[in-house]
Write a protein that holds these residues in place. Structure first.
Motif, mmCIF file in Angstrom:
data_model
loop_
_atom_site.group_PDB
_atom_site.id
_atom_site.type_symbol
_atom_site.label_atom_id
_atom_site.label_comp_id
_atom_site.label_asym_id
_atom_site.label_seq_id
_atom_site.Cartn_x
_atom_site.Cartn_y
_atom_site.Cartn_z
ATOM 1 N N THR A 293 2.489 -6.187 -70.043
ATOM 2 C CA THR A 293 3.337 -7.357 -69.840
ATOM 3 C C THR A 293 4.300 -7.489 -71.007
ATOM 4 N N SER A 294 5.439 -8.109 -70.743
ATOM 5 C CA SER A 294 6.406 -8.378 -71.801
ATOM 6 C C SER A 294 5.790 -9.319 -72.835
ATOM 7 N N HIS A 295 6.289 -9.239 -74.068
ATOM 8 C CA HIS A 295 5.708 -10.031 -75.169
ATOM 9 C C HIS A 295 5.783 -11.529 -74.919
ATOM 10 N N LYS A 296 6.721 -11.975 -74.076
ATOM 11 C CA LYS A 296 6.869 -13.402 -73.811
ATOM 12 C C LYS A 296 5.942 -13.912 -72.713
ATOM 13 N N VAL A 297 5.333 -13.022 -71.959
ATOM 14 C CA VAL A 297 4.531 -13.418 -70.808
ATOM 15 C C VAL A 297 3.145 -13.886 -71.245
ATOM 16 N N LYS A 298 2.776 -15.061 -70.799
ATOM 17 C CA LYS A 298 1.433 -15.592 -71.065
ATOM 18 C C LYS A 298 0.514 -15.371 -69.866
ATOM 19 N N SER A 299 0.993 -15.755 -68.688
ATOM 20 C CA SER A 299 0.162 -15.725 -67.487
ATOM 21 C C SER A 299 0.804 -14.858 -66.415
ATOM 22 N N ALA A 300 -0.017 -14.011 -65.767
ATOM 23 C CA ALA A 300 0.462 -13.170 -64.666
ATOM 24 C C ALA A 300 -0.746 -12.652 -63.900
ATOM 25 N N LEU A 301 -0.463 -12.081 -62.718
ATOM 26 C CA LEU A 301 -1.511 -11.476 -61.887
ATOM 27 C C LEU A 301 -1.044 -10.107 -61.440
ATOM 28 N N HIS A 302 -1.900 -9.116 -61.629
ATOM 29 C CA HIS A 302 -1.602 -7.760 -61.182
ATOM 30 C C HIS A 302 -2.613 -7.349 -60.122
ATOM 31 N N LEU A 303 -2.104 -6.966 -58.953
ATOM 32 C CA LEU A 303 -2.915 -6.394 -57.883
ATOM 33 C C LEU A 303 -2.510 -4.939 -57.729
ATOM 34 N N GLY A 304 -3.456 -4.023 -57.884
ATOM 35 C CA GLY A 304 -3.122 -2.609 -57.808
ATOM 36 C C GLY A 304 -4.067 -1.853 -56.896
ATOM 37 N N ILE A 305 -3.530 -1.344 -55.791
ATOM 38 C CA ILE A 305 -4.312 -0.499 -54.887
ATOM 39 C C ILE A 305 -3.989 0.955 -55.221
ATOM 40 N N SER A 306 -5.011 1.770 -55.457
ATOM 41 C CA SER A 306 -4.793 3.182 -55.767
ATOM 42 C C SER A 306 -5.698 4.040 -54.897
ATOM 43 N N PRO B 283 -7.489 -4.463 -59.787
ATOM 44 C CA PRO B 283 -7.249 -3.176 -59.132
ATOM 45 C C PRO B 283 -8.357 -2.822 -58.143
ATOM 46 N N ARG B 284 -8.000 -2.055 -57.130
ATOM 47 C CA ARG B 284 -8.961 -1.549 -56.160
ATOM 48 C C ARG B 284 -8.657 -0.060 -55.968
ATOM 49 N N THR B 285 -9.598 0.801 -56.328
ATOM 50 C CA THR B 285 -9.341 2.238 -56.388
ATOM 51 C C THR B 285 -10.432 3.036 -55.692
ATOM 52 N N VAL B 286 -10.017 4.001 -54.863
ATOM 53 C CA VAL B 286 -10.945 4.930 -54.217
ATOM 54 C C VAL B 286 -10.320 6.322 -54.232
ATOM 55 N N GLY B 287 -11.152 7.333 -54.519
ATOM 56 C CA GLY B 287 -10.683 8.709 -54.513
ATOM 57 C C GLY B 287 -11.591 9.599 -53.686
ATOM 58 N N ILE B 288 -11.007 10.641 -53.082
ATOM 59 C CA ILE B 288 -11.758 11.601 -52.278
ATOM 60 C C ILE B 288 -11.463 12.998 -52.810
ATOM 61 N N GLN C 96 -11.265 -7.165 -63.101
ATOM 62 C CA GLN C 96 -12.343 -6.785 -62.189
ATOM 63 C C GLN C 96 -11.971 -5.445 -61.581
ATOM 64 N N SER C 97 -12.687 -4.394 -61.997
ATOM 65 C CA SER C 97 -12.319 -3.044 -61.609
ATOM 66 C C SER C 97 -13.572 -2.225 -61.332
ATOM 67 N N PHE C 98 -13.573 -1.497 -60.215
ATOM 68 C CA PHE C 98 -14.741 -0.692 -59.864
ATOM 69 C C PHE C 98 -14.310 0.513 -59.023
ATOM 70 N N PRO C 99 -13.627 1.495 -59.639
ATOM 71 C CA PRO C 99 -13.204 2.685 -58.893
ATOM 72 C C PRO C 99 -14.387 3.444 -58.308
ATOM 73 N N VAL C 100 -14.202 3.952 -57.099
ATOM 74 C CA VAL C 100 -15.233 4.730 -56.409
ATOM 75 C C VAL C 100 -14.662 6.102 -56.070
ATOM 76 N N ILE C 101 -15.400 7.152 -56.432
ATOM 77 C CA ILE C 101 -14.983 8.516 -56.128
ATOM 78 C C ILE C 101 -16.029 9.184 -55.245
ATOM 79 N N TYR C 102 -15.574 9.757 -54.136
ATOM 80 C CA TYR C 102 -16.445 10.472 -53.219
ATOM 81 C C TYR C 102 -16.237 11.971 -53.402
ATOM 82 N N LEU C 103 -17.290 12.674 -53.779
ATOM 83 C CA LEU C 103 -17.249 14.122 -53.906
ATOM 84 C C LEU C 103 -17.729 14.707 -52.577
ATOM 85 N N ASN C 104 -16.776 15.043 -51.718
ATOM 86 C CA ASN C 104 -17.098 15.428 -50.346
ATOM 87 C C ASN C 104 -17.121 16.934 -50.112
ATOM 88 N N GLY C 105 -16.765 17.721 -51.146
ATOM 89 C CA GLY C 105 -16.743 19.166 -50.982
ATOM 90 C C GLY C 105 -17.658 19.865 -51.974
#
Length: 391
Positions: free
Chosen positions: A163-176, A202-207, A228-237
């Motif tokens: 965030t910029s140095h002047k920003v106090k409050s913000a919300l980031h939503l990140g889907i990956s 953030p909400r993250t899932v990998g395959i 609040q972050s909890f990435p999940v990776i599925y090793l399918n191969g």
């Protein structure tokens, strides 16, 4: 003793602005000096000397996007959706858009995000960098990122969030969503440099397919209101590998719920989760799960926490095996710096503060992350500044 907060602290979504003007620049050289400092503290190389490509998102839109290497495609997600007819194989395929209120809002209020694809067999020698930047009070930012590593391809992606140095409050939503094809390799390093009243969801899932490798490095050293972050990776191969490394620091007022999950769904898969957590007064919840559904499969989970001041660290290691013959292990430790370690260093000429600082610096060692030299120097600088705040 203070109580552990609920897993999902309330975020008043209607407080944040999800509409606003687009910000466009011709390149990172147009970033102001003050904003440049914030981006550099998030691992961004403004000069782009040792980067193969750059994506910058400011507030509600892509600001700039470029690539310097053949076989590497970087687009804003909106442009990628248009070019590839909605990305039917990848868009909202790993992450469930109805998972919670944050994914639903992210689906409704798509501002942008990066689409990065590495062509089959391409070895991208220099890292790609992306930055998700917030300028403006009470801005709500919603991005959706997709990474596709085609068969036999390799890349290191460095994502800085700030965030910029002047920003106090913000919300980031990140889907990956990460898709690593047969024999592909993705190293994904994320450096967070948020503000003291910023909420991050953030909400993250990998395959990962056969023989693929996913390595994640997550560094959060600066103050933040809640993560609040909890990435999940599925090793399918067969033979797929996943590793998570993380370093978390929670100053007073911070609430960090950050963990990882690896699911071993094929034979000869391996997973490792290594977490280092320090509180100087804030709260850290560190869940880790390794689940094995095939044999042979191996997994190890390690969580170590250091309490330097009044605060909470709640380590939650969990192992789940569903087949006879899986090999899963974990170790967890939470406590203070051992007095004998301090005395050992003091006997060699350091005063108590210097001894404590040396131990903390070693605890936050990032050598295992395999970072580029310039990024490691930047992280070492952040660690040094973080130490000043600790003591």
């Amino acid at each position: 003793m203070p109580k552990i907060k609920k897993v999902n602290p309330e975020v008043k979504l209607d407080k944040f602005k999800f509409e606003g003007e687009e910000v466009k620049i011709d390149g990172l050289h147009q970033i102001s000096e003050q904003d440049r400092e914030e981006l550099e503290m998030a691992g961004v190389d403004i000069e782009e000397v040792e980067r193969s490509g750059t994506y910058l998102h400011i507030n509600h839109s892509k600001a700039t996007c470029s690539t310097k290497q053949e076989g590497l495609e970087i687009l804003d997600i909106k442009d990628a959706l248009e070019k590839y007819d909605g990305l039917p194989e990848y868009f909202w395929k790993a992450v469930n858009k109805d998972k919670d209120e944050y994914t639903k809002l992210a689906a409704e209020k798509l501002h942008g995000g990066y689409f990065i694809k590495v062509e089959k067999g391409r070895k991208i020698t220099e890292p790609v960098q992306s930055c998700l930047f917030i300028k403006g009070e009470n801005v709500g930012q919603s991005v959706h990122n997709i990474i596709v590593i085609e068969e036999g391809a390799e890349v290191h992606i460095i994502t800085g969030c700030a965030t910029s140095h002047k920003v106090k409050s913000a919300l980031h939503l990140g889907i990956s969503e990460f898709y690593i094809k047969k024999g592909g390799k993705l190293t994904f390093t994320m450096v967070h440099n948020w503000g003291e009243q910023v909420d991050v969801r953030p909400r993250t899932v990998g395959i990962v397919e056969e023989g693929g490798v996913f390595q994640s490095n997550y560094i959060l050293l600066k103050p933040v209101k809640s993560v609040q972050s909890f990435p999940v990776i599925y090793l399918n191969g067969k033979g797929a590998v996943a590793r998570f490394n993380s370093i978390l620091v929670a100053p007073p007022g911070a609430y960090i719920n950050s963990g990882n999950k690896i699911v071993l769904n094929a034979e000869d898969t391996r997973g490792e989760i290594i977490s280092r957590a320090i509180t100087t007064g804030g709260e850290i919840i560190a869940p880790g799960i390794i689940e094995a559904n095939s044999v042979p499969a191996k997994g190890h989970l390690e969580c170590k926490g250091l309490i330097l001041n009044d605060g909470i660290i709640h380590a939650i290691p969990e192992l789940k095996g569903t087949k006879s013959g899986v090999e899963l292990s974990h170790e967890a430790a939470v406590g203070k710096i051992a007095q004998e370690e301090i005395e050992y260093l003091m006997a060699r000429g350091l005063d108590e503060d210097e001894a404590t600082s040396t131990i903390v610096r070693g605890f936050m060692n990032v050598d295992i992350m395999g970072l580029p030299a310039k990024l490691k120097q930047s992280i070492d600088k952040i660690i040094a500044e973080t130490e000043k705040d600790m003591f």
